[in-house]
Design an enzyme around this catalytic site. Sequence first.
Site, PDB file in Angstrom:
ATOM      1  N   ASP A 188       0.838  -1.207   0.000  1.00  0.00           N
ATOM      2  CA  ASP A 188       0.000   0.000   0.000  1.00  0.00           C
ATOM      3  C   ASP A 188       0.874   1.258   0.000  1.00  0.00           C
ATOM      4  O   ASP A 188       0.361   2.384  -0.058  1.00  0.00           O
ATOM      5  CB  ASP A 188      -1.025  -0.006   1.144  1.00  0.00           C
ATOM      6  CG  ASP A 188      -0.397   0.007   2.522  1.00  0.00           C
ATOM      7  OD1 ASP A 188       0.849  -0.043   2.619  1.00  0.00           O
ATOM      8  OD2 ASP A 188      -1.147   0.071   3.514  1.00  0.00           O
ATOM      9  N   ASP A 243      -1.274  -6.285  -0.372  1.00  0.00           N
ATOM     10  CA  ASP A 243      -1.236  -5.604   0.931  1.00  0.00           C
ATOM     11  C   ASP A 243      -2.633  -5.069   1.224  1.00  0.00           C
ATOM     12  O   ASP A 243      -3.136  -4.200   0.505  1.00  0.00           O
ATOM     13  CB  ASP A 243      -0.226  -4.445   0.816  1.00  0.00           C
ATOM     14  CG  ASP A 243       0.300  -3.995   2.160  1.00  0.00           C
ATOM     15  OD1 ASP A 243      -0.073  -4.595   3.182  1.00  0.00           O
ATOM     16  OD2 ASP A 243       1.099  -3.038   2.161  1.00  0.00           O
ATOM     17  N   GLU A 282      -1.348  -5.563   8.736  1.00  0.00           N
ATOM     18  CA  GLU A 282      -0.488  -4.915   9.730  1.00  0.00           C
ATOM     19  C   GLU A 282      -1.001  -5.137  11.145  1.00  0.00           C
ATOM     20  O   GLU A 282      -2.210  -5.018  11.400  1.00  0.00           O
ATOM     21  CB  GLU A 282      -0.437  -3.398   9.471  1.00  0.00           C
ATOM     22  CG  GLU A 282       0.395  -3.024   8.274  1.00  0.00           C
ATOM     23  CD  GLU A 282       0.575  -1.510   8.116  1.00  0.00           C
ATOM     24  OE1 GLU A 282       0.303  -0.747   9.064  1.00  0.00           O
ATOM     25  OE2 GLU A 282       0.998  -1.110   7.018  1.00  0.00           O
ATOM     26  N   GLU A 319       9.420  -4.088  10.415  1.00  0.00           N
ATOM     27  CA  GLU A 319       9.777  -2.774   9.858  1.00  0.00           C
ATOM     28  C   GLU A 319      10.371  -1.854  10.923  1.00  0.00           C
ATOM     29  O   GLU A 319       9.776  -1.652  11.996  1.00  0.00           O
ATOM     30  CB  GLU A 319       8.529  -2.124   9.226  1.00  0.00           C
ATOM     31  CG  GLU A 319       8.829  -0.749   8.642  1.00  0.00           C
ATOM     32  CD  GLU A 319       7.804  -0.243   7.640  1.00  0.00           C
ATOM     33  OE1 GLU A 319       6.841  -0.968   7.311  1.00  0.00           O
ATOM     34  OE2 GLU A 319       7.979   0.898   7.172  1.00  0.00           O
TER      35      GLU A 319
HETATM   36  O1  KIV Z   1       3.488  -1.082   1.614  1.00  0.00           O
HETATM   37  C1  KIV Z   1       4.636  -1.539   1.553  1.00  0.00           C
HETATM   38  O2  KIV Z   1       5.374  -1.349   0.582  1.00  0.00           O
HETATM   39  C2  KIV Z   1       5.101  -2.316   2.685  1.00  0.00           C
HETATM   40  C3  KIV Z   1       6.559  -2.637   2.735  1.00  0.00           C
HETATM   41  C4  KIV Z   1       7.288  -1.470   3.255  1.00  0.00           C
HETATM   42  C5  KIV Z   1       6.835  -3.846   3.520  1.00  0.00           C
HETATM   43  O3  KIV Z   1       4.357  -2.640   3.544  1.00  0.00           O
END
Ligand code: KIV
Length: 250
Positions: A37, A76, A106, A167
């Site tokens: 995202d 994501d 997340e 992260e």
């Molecule tokens: O959205 C994204 O690109 C991510 C990465 C930073 C792992 O979640």
Amino acid sequence: MLEGLKGNRKVVMLTAYDYQVARLVEQAGVDLILVGDSLGMVVLGYESTKQVTMQEMLHHTRAVARGARNTPIIGDMPIGSYATPQLAVENARKFIEVGAKGVKVEGCVTDVIERLVSDGIPVMGHLGLLPQTAESYKLVGKGDDAEKIFRDAQTVDKLGVFSLVLECMPEQLAKKITENVKSITIGIGAGKYCDGQVLVINDLLGMDESFKPKYVKRYAKLSEVIKKAVVDFREEVKDGRFPDDAHSFH
Ligand code: KIV
């Protein structure tokens, strides 16, 4: 997905958001492609990932799936799309329908992860800095929060995530997590002890010269390459050097 890789060979994941880049990333041989995202910030120009919608994520996941037919793609899940376990399953299925092999969520969202896993959907967790809910982007897990992050990692691992993005945390915390979970840890700003690494492709390619957090290594300076190509084109058109005979039909 990623069976047998824990502790053996480093896993390489990269983000991609469109057909052509997905094709190149696949040709370069990465293990996993994440339609992150981060799309919202690096492609759509939003201030954060909080504005990204399911519709936008599906649109770009479709494009990536057309470009990378032989590399597992992870969708994501944007903020709000997994507010309840039922909503999470409905939206995760949409990602699978457009070509993703699994989804990323997340935080320690136990009921959501439990439901997705029980419905047979491969889930990648994401702990540490959580861009969908963080007030600012900074290192986490340096103080009292380290213990909670460690416990959350053990919790989501037990629920059956196949992989876990870590992260922006000290590398010793990421090491402790990596050594105590079954899932494959993939770090971004989490040091060398993770089972794998991920970067946002635009950062790796150096698309934005104003964005350079400590954990990003630029493997190219595409912002300069693109600007120079456009300036050359503009000048050649303005002074009549393009198109020349070699680029015209006679
Ligand atoms: O959205 C994204 O690109 C991510 C990465 C930073 C792992 O979640």
